[in-house]
Structure formats: C-alpha cells, structure tokens
Design a protein around this motif. Structure first.
Motif, PDB file in Angstrom:
ATOM      1  N   ASP A  65       0.834  -1.205   0.000  1.00 46.54           N
ATOM      2  CA  ASP A  65       0.000   0.000   0.000  1.00 46.54           C
ATOM      3  C   ASP A  65       0.868   1.255   0.000  1.00 46.54           C
ATOM      4  O   ASP A  65       0.552   2.247  -0.672  1.00 46.54           O
ATOM      5  CB  ASP A  65      -0.912   0.005   1.225  1.00 46.54           C
ATOM      6  CG  ASP A  65      -1.977  -1.093   1.168  1.00 46.54           C
ATOM      7  OD1 ASP A  65      -2.239  -1.593   0.056  1.00 46.54           O
ATOM      8  OD2 ASP A  65      -2.522  -1.452   2.228  1.00 46.54           O
ATOM      9  N   GLY A  66       1.959   1.218   0.742  1.00 43.72           N
ATOM     10  CA  GLY A  66       2.864   2.364   0.767  1.00 43.72           C
ATOM     11  C   GLY A  66       3.493   2.636  -0.588  1.00 43.72           C
ATOM     12  O   GLY A  66       3.634   3.793  -1.008  1.00 43.72           O
ATOM     13  N   LEU A  67       3.870   1.592  -1.284  1.00 45.51           N
ATOM     14  CA  LEU A  67       4.464   1.733  -2.620  1.00 45.51           C
ATOM     15  C   LEU A  67       3.437   2.247  -3.621  1.00 45.51           C
ATOM     16  O   LEU A  67       3.762   3.059  -4.497  1.00 45.51           O
ATOM     17  CB  LEU A  67       5.034   0.392  -3.072  1.00 45.51           C
ATOM     18  CG  LEU A  67       6.323  -0.019  -2.342  1.00 45.51           C
ATOM     19  CD1 LEU A  67       6.505  -1.527  -2.369  1.00 45.51           C
ATOM     20  CD2 LEU A  67       7.539   0.651  -2.958  1.00 45.51           C
ATOM     21  N   ASP A  68       2.205   1.779  -3.499  1.00 39.77           N
ATOM     22  CA  ASP A  68       1.139   2.299  -4.373  1.00 39.77           C
ATOM     23  C   ASP A  68       0.927   3.794  -4.141  1.00 39.77           C
ATOM     24  O   ASP A  68       0.720   4.566  -5.081  1.00 39.77           O
ATOM     25  CB  ASP A  68      -0.170   1.545  -4.121  1.00 39.77           C
ATOM     26  CG  ASP A  68      -0.137   0.124  -4.672  1.00 39.77           C
ATOM     27  OD1 ASP A  68       0.722  -0.160  -5.538  1.00 39.77           O
ATOM     28  OD2 ASP A  68      -0.967  -0.697  -4.242  1.00 39.77           O
ATOM     29  N   ASP A  69       0.969   4.198  -2.873  1.00 39.86           N
ATOM     30  CA  ASP A  69       0.820   5.620  -2.556  1.00 39.86           C
ATOM     31  C   ASP A  69       1.968   6.434  -3.151  1.00 39.86           C
ATOM     32  O   ASP A  69       1.772   7.570  -3.609  1.00 39.86           O
ATOM     33  CB  ASP A  69       0.784   5.825  -1.039  1.00 39.86           C
ATOM     34  CG  ASP A  69      -0.502   5.314  -0.419  1.00 39.86           C
ATOM     35  OD1 ASP A  69      -1.461   5.056  -1.174  1.00 39.86           O
ATOM     36  OD2 ASP A  69      -0.549   5.151   0.819  1.00 39.86           O
ATOM     37  N   CYS A  70       3.168   5.859  -3.135  1.00 39.21           N
ATOM     38  CA  CYS A  70       4.322   6.550  -3.709  1.00 39.21           C
ATOM     39  C   CYS A  70       4.111   6.806  -5.198  1.00 39.21           C
ATOM     40  O   CYS A  70       4.355   7.906  -5.691  1.00 39.21           O
ATOM     41  CB  CYS A  70       5.591   5.727  -3.488  1.00 39.21           C
ATOM     42  SG  CYS A  70       7.034   6.362  -4.368  1.00 39.21           S
ATOM     43  N   LEU A  71       3.655   5.796  -5.933  1.00 37.84           N
ATOM     44  CA  LEU A  71       3.403   5.970  -7.369  1.00 37.84           C
ATOM     45  C   LEU A  71       2.306   7.001  -7.602  1.00 37.84           C
ATOM     46  O   LEU A  71       2.357   7.767  -8.576  1.00 37.84           O
ATOM     47  CB  LEU A  71       3.017   4.634  -7.999  1.00 37.84           C
ATOM     48  CG  LEU A  71       4.120   3.569  -8.064  1.00 37.84           C
ATOM     49  CD1 LEU A  71       3.620   2.335  -8.801  1.00 37.84           C
ATOM     50  CD2 LEU A  71       5.368   4.113  -8.748  1.00 37.84           C
ATOM     51  N   PHE A  72       1.317   7.026  -6.712  1.00 38.50           N
ATOM     52  CA  PHE A  72       0.245   8.018  -6.841  1.00 38.50           C
ATOM     53  C   PHE A  72       0.807   9.423  -6.658  1.00 38.50           C
ATOM     54  O   PHE A  72       0.464  10.356  -7.408  1.00 38.50           O
ATOM     55  CB  PHE A  72      -0.847   7.730  -5.803  1.00 38.50           C
ATOM     56  CG  PHE A  72      -1.961   8.728  -5.807  1.00 38.50           C
ATOM     57  CD1 PHE A  72      -2.965   8.672  -6.767  1.00 38.50           C
ATOM     58  CD2 PHE A  72      -2.012   9.749  -4.862  1.00 38.50           C
ATOM     59  CE1 PHE A  72      -4.001   9.604  -6.779  1.00 38.50           C
ATOM     60  CE2 PHE A  72      -3.027  10.688  -4.860  1.00 38.50           C
ATOM     61  CZ  PHE A  72      -4.030  10.614  -5.823  1.00 38.50           C
ATOM     62  N   ILE A  73       1.663   9.597  -5.660  1.00 37.47           N
ATOM     63  CA  ILE A  73       2.284  10.902  -5.415  1.00 37.47           C
ATOM     64  C   ILE A  73       3.144  11.318  -6.606  1.00 37.47           C
ATOM     65  O   ILE A  73       3.194  12.500  -6.968  1.00 37.47           O
ATOM     66  CB  ILE A  73       3.124  10.855  -4.126  1.00 37.47           C
ATOM     67  CG1 ILE A  73       2.206  10.677  -2.910  1.00 37.47           C
ATOM     68  CG2 ILE A  73       3.975  12.110  -3.957  1.00 37.47           C
ATOM     69  CD1 ILE A  73       2.939  10.381  -1.617  1.00 37.47           C
ATOM     70  N   LEU A  74       3.811  10.357  -7.231  1.00 31.66           N
ATOM     71  CA  LEU A  74       4.643  10.648  -8.405  1.00 31.66           C
ATOM     72  C   LEU A  74       3.821  10.778  -9.680  1.00 31.66           C
ATOM     73  O   LEU A  74       4.379  10.943 -10.758  1.00 31.66           O
ATOM     74  CB  LEU A  74       5.687   9.537  -8.578  1.00 31.66           C
ATOM     75  CG  LEU A  74       6.756   9.450  -7.485  1.00 31.66           C
ATOM     76  CD1 LEU A  74       7.627   8.225  -7.691  1.00 31.66           C
ATOM     77  CD2 LEU A  74       7.608  10.707  -7.455  1.00 31.66           C
ATOM     78  N   GLU A  75       2.493  10.693  -9.540  1.00 39.39           N
ATOM     79  CA  GLU A  75       1.546  10.865 -10.655  1.00 39.39           C
ATOM     80  C   GLU A  75       1.739   9.812 -11.741  1.00 39.39           C
ATOM     81  O   GLU A  75       1.632  10.098 -12.930  1.00 39.39           O
ATOM     82  CB  GLU A  75       1.667  12.275 -11.234  1.00 39.39           C
ATOM     83  CG  GLU A  75       1.373  13.360 -10.209  1.00 39.39           C
ATOM     84  CD  GLU A  75       1.570  14.759 -10.769  1.00 39.39           C
ATOM     85  OE1 GLU A  75       2.441  14.942 -11.633  1.00 39.39           O
ATOM     86  OE2 GLU A  75       0.841  15.662 -10.336  1.00 39.39           O
ATOM     87  N   VAL A  76       2.042   8.596 -11.301  1.00 36.16           N
ATOM     88  CA  VAL A  76       2.150   7.475 -12.232  1.00 36.16           C
ATOM     89  C   VAL A  76       0.792   6.782 -12.300  1.00 36.16           C
ATOM     90  O   VAL A  76       0.299   6.286 -11.285  1.00 36.16           O
ATOM     91  CB  VAL A  76       3.232   6.468 -11.777  1.00 36.16           C
ATOM     92  CG1 VAL A  76       3.255   5.252 -12.695  1.00 36.16           C
ATOM     93  CG2 VAL A  76       4.591   7.155 -11.756  1.00 36.16           C
ATOM     94  N   GLU A  77       0.206   6.766 -13.481  1.00 35.58           N
ATOM     95  CA  GLU A  77      -1.108   6.156 -13.650  1.00 35.58           C
ATOM     96  C   GLU A  77      -0.977   4.686 -14.037  1.00 35.58           C
ATOM     97  O   GLU A  77       0.008   4.277 -14.641  1.00 35.58           O
ATOM     98  CB  GLU A  77      -1.892   6.887 -14.745  1.00 35.58           C
ATOM     99  CG  GLU A  77      -2.075   8.376 -14.498  1.00 35.58           C
ATOM    100  CD  GLU A  77      -2.742   9.053 -15.677  1.00 35.58           C
ATOM    101  OE1 GLU A  77      -3.740   8.499 -16.190  1.00 35.58           O
ATOM    102  OE2 GLU A  77      -2.266  10.113 -16.106  1.00 35.58           O
TER     103      GLU A  77
END
Length: 492
Positions: free
Chosen positions: A243-255
């Motif tokens: 979940d933390g890694l998914d949040d990181c990609l979201f913050i980096l605006e990776v769709e």
C-alpha cells in the motif's frame, strides 16, 4: 516387531521374581518358626522393597510437582495474554513497558511449549492437555502480535515528499515546447532540447517508518518467527508496504495504464507521460526502493533471507507497473518525433539497472531483473528502428515546392536540427547501431561520401556508426534537393 524384543528379558526376570516371592510366601505359610539367619534375610528383603517403593513414590511426586509448576506458569501467562483480549486496545499505544511485558509472557508460553514437547507425552494425559492449552494461547497471542505489527507499520508511516528532492524536474506537467515535429509542420525550426539527465551518484535513504518503532517491529518479527508464525508476520509486512508503494506511485503521478491505453494516446499527452515516467523512475528506484530495502533489512536484520523475500514481494507489482509503461512505448509505432523520448527512457533504465540488480539480487527478485533487461532490449530495438525509419523518411521526402530566390530548404533545416539533437545521444546510438553500419555511402555523390577518411599520415580513421549514418543523411539530403524542382545553388 523389533521394537518389542528388548522387553522380553525384563518380562522373564519379573516372572522369575514373582515365582520366587510365591515360594517364600508358601514356605512361610508352612513353617511357623524361623532361624535368625532366615529372619535377617527376610528383614533385608523388606528393607529393599520399602526402598524401591519410596524411590518410585519420590519420582512420581517430583513429576507431579513439575506438572503443577507448569500449569501454574501457563495459568499466569494465560491471564496476562487474555487480559488484552477483553478491551482490544492496542498494546503499544499503552507504552513500551506494557508492550515488552506482553512480549516476555508470550515468549514464556513459547518456551513452555518447547518443554512440554520435549517430554514423552501420553495422549489424553495431563501434560497433553497442558500442551493443547499452551498452543491455543500462543495462537491467540500471535494473532494479537500480527495486529500490533500492522498497527505500528501503518500508524508510524512517514510522509513521502518528492517535491523536496534535489533533482525534481520543474517542467513535469508542461508540454515540451521544443518537440520534434513531423515533416511539413509549420514550426519546423523547433527542436527538442534534451532534458537534464544528470546522474545521481549517491543513494538517498528516507525514513518510511518512524525510527523509534523499528526496534519494536524487530522484536515482534523475531518472536513470531521463533514461534513458527513467520509467514503471518511476513505477509503482514508485505501487505502494508504494498500500500505504501502504491501511494508513492500516486504521489509521483504514475497512472495505471494498459498497453492498449498507451498505444491509443495522442503524442502530446504521451510525451508528457514519458517525461513524468523518467522522473518517477529515478525517484522511485534511487530513493523509494532503496529506502524500502533498508526498512526491510532493519526489521528483519536477524532473518536475512526473509528480508529479501519481503522486499521483493512488497515492491514487485509497483516496479513492474513502471516497466509495463516502457514495454508499451517500445511496441508502439516508430515515429521520428518519439526518438528522443525513447532514447531518454533507454538511458534512464540502463543507468538504473545496476541499482535494481543489486536490490533484487537473489531468487525472489529474479523476475524483476529479467523484466528490466527485456524492457531495456525492447526500448533499444525501438530506438534503433525509429532512427532507421527516420533515415528512410528523409530518403523518400523529395521536396516538390521550389523556393523562390533560393534559401535554406525546410527539409534541410529539419534534418540538420535533428542531427544536432542526436549528437547528445551519440554514445547510446553508437551502441545500438552496431551491426547497422553503412558499408558504402550513398553513391549519388561519391565526392562527398568517401568510404573512409584519412588523416595527414594517410592512416585510416575510425568512423563511428552514428557518424556513418549522419554522413548518409547529408548525402541523401543533398541528392534529394538537387533533383527537386526549383533547386538553386543558394539552397545548400
């Protein structure tokens, strides 16, 4: 049958002893007077029998005392463990003293199980009942520790703020104003200016979880593994960190984009997403993944193999999501305007692969290492095919519109600007174009395209693959302009 053989002599001895005792009883029954010697022998026999009885009774009493002691110990541990099941408040929220007392009692239950299991238990015996109770209690405690482990990981997460990273790009969301455009575009003079691809020479480790709780997490993990509940502990860690890694990609605006989504995308939108992907890859691998690996190593420091597996399983989906975008770009159409961005992606991934290989060095990370190499190879093949496609496009693009009064033809300007931009990628292109060198230059203008060059001492000079293709570009361009209508000497 062999297991029964040692007991046969013992049974024979016991039968002989019983027969002897029966004879003594019979003799005593028929003889009312005994000599002093007989009385002495019988007295000694009675003493031996009393001694045997007392040793047996003492041993039984010792076993009983030990059993009572273990039962009392289990009752004490059970009381402490079950008290926390009543209110369901989190133990670590009540302070470290309470938390570590709980850990001590749970470890006491674990050791009690080991003692009971090491003894010869008879099914249905008092010891067997105690063992079943201890196992049930330990399972209850392990379920609680799994909850506490998850709670500590979730509620002590540190915020991830990529905007504070020193190599953040300030133009992530802007359309690249200098994008290379297709032939015939009015703004043919616009040429992409290569993004700063500065290499990050050092790794940055950020604290993904508050450092104060790392020792607590390590203690819980060690106790759960010692109690044979390691899989539950590992899975709890993997789920939270995923979940933390998914949040990181979201913050980096990776769709999350499928390959079909990428292939349908307009170039202006795709160009922006590629640039965002380049930035995200550098931050994700060099900062976030490195920090994730460090966190896993800290918690499972005494369980090295476990640390590697937990890290790989937690991060695999996220890194493969990023690589999936690279695959989609690699299988897309080979359009000249995409070449610079494809080369950017290739160089970034090539630069990051040593870091990725180091983090996923064991069997658990093998699929990530293989996928990285496959995507790098695909991006390289795509860049090479796109470059050669551009060369073919130049060769087939013969101008039909004369320039009145002469001047620099728009095709000349476009190709020369393109070549100028590609010089920044000369090392990469030389590597990718190996095997596609121009053995013979274009034959139409032999005076301008010698097969080899010589220096002042008449020795042959090495011509790189890219230089050979550049020479071919200019020769094709000169040829096309000479045969086009309205050609004047001023147009070149």
């Amino acid at each position: 049958m062999g297991d029964c053989e040692p007991s046969a002599p013992l049974m024979e001895e016991e039968e002989n002893l019983i027969a002897a005792a029966q004879n003594i009883v019979k003799a005593l029954g028929s003889n009312r007077t005994l000599t002093d010697d007989a009385r002495k022998i019988l007295a000694d026999l009675g003493s031996q029998l009393s001694s045997i009885t007392r040793v047996s009774e003492t041993q039984d009493e010792g076993d009983e005392e030990q059993l009572i002691e273990m039962e009392g110990e289990l009752n004490l541990v059970q009381g402490k463990v079950m008290n926390w099941e009543v209110g369901k408040s989190m133990i670590w929220d009540c302070g470290q003293e309470e938390a570590y007392e709980y850990l001590r009692y749970v470890d006491q239950a674990r050791k009690l199980i080991e003692r009971l299991e090491s003894s010869d238990l008879v099914k249905g015996s008092k010891e067997d009942e105690l063992l079943l109770r201890a196992h049930d209690l330990l399972q209850t405690a392990m379920n609680r520790l799994e909850e506490e482990f998850t709670h500590l990981l979730v509620h002590n997460r540190q915020p991830f703020e990529p905007e504070h990273m020193s190599f953040r790009s300030s133009e992530d969301d802007a359309l690249d104003d200098g994008s290379i455009v297709s032939f015939g575009d009015d703004s043919i003079e616009d040429v992409v200016q290569r993004d700063s691809m500065s290499r990050i020479s050092e790794e940055y480790i950020i604290e993904l979880v508050h450092p104060d709780v790392i020792p607590d997490l390590r203690c819980i993990a060690n106790l759960m593994f010692d109690s044979n509940y390691g899989r539950e502990c590992s899975q709890a860690f993997i789920n939270v960190r995923k979940d933390g890694l998914d949040d990181c990609l979201f913050i980096l605006e990776v769709e999350k984009l499928s390959i079909e989504d990428v292939l349908k995308m307009e170039w202006s939108s795709l160009n922006s997403k590629i640039r965002r992907w380049i930035r995200a890859m550098k931050i994700f691998v060099r900062i976030y993944l490195v920090s994730e690996k460090w966190l896993s190593d800290q918690i499972f420091s005494e369980l090295e193999a476990v640390s590697s597996v937990c890290f790989a399983e937690a991060s695999k989906a996220s890194i493969l999501q990023l690589l999936n975008f690279g695959e989609a770009i690699a299988i897309g159409p080979h359009q000249p305007e995409k070449l610079i961005r494809i080369l950017d992606m290739y160089e970034v991934l090539a630069d990051l692969i040593p870091d990725i290989d180091a983090m996923y060095s064991d069997e658990a990370g093998l699929c990530v290492r293989i996928e990285c190499q496959d995507i790098l190879r695909s991006l390289g093949d795509c860049a090479k095919a796109t470059f050669l496609e551009f060369e073919n496009a130049v060769a087939s693009s013969i101008s039909v519109n004369p320039f009145p009064g002469g001047g620099i033809h728009h095709l000349t300007r476009y190709v020369m600007n393109y070549m100028k931009t590609l010089i920044d990628y000369s090392k990469t292109l030389d590597e990718l174009l190996k095997g596609h060198e121009k053995e013979d230059s274009v034959a139409i203008l032999p005076d301008m395209t010698p097969d080899k060059e010589e220096d002042s001492t008449d020795r042959c000079c090495y011509i790189s693959p890219l230089a050979q293709h550049f020479r071919s570009f200019t020769s094709i361009l000169e040829c096309n302009l000479r045969i086009s209508p309205g050609y004047t000497r001023m147009s070149h």
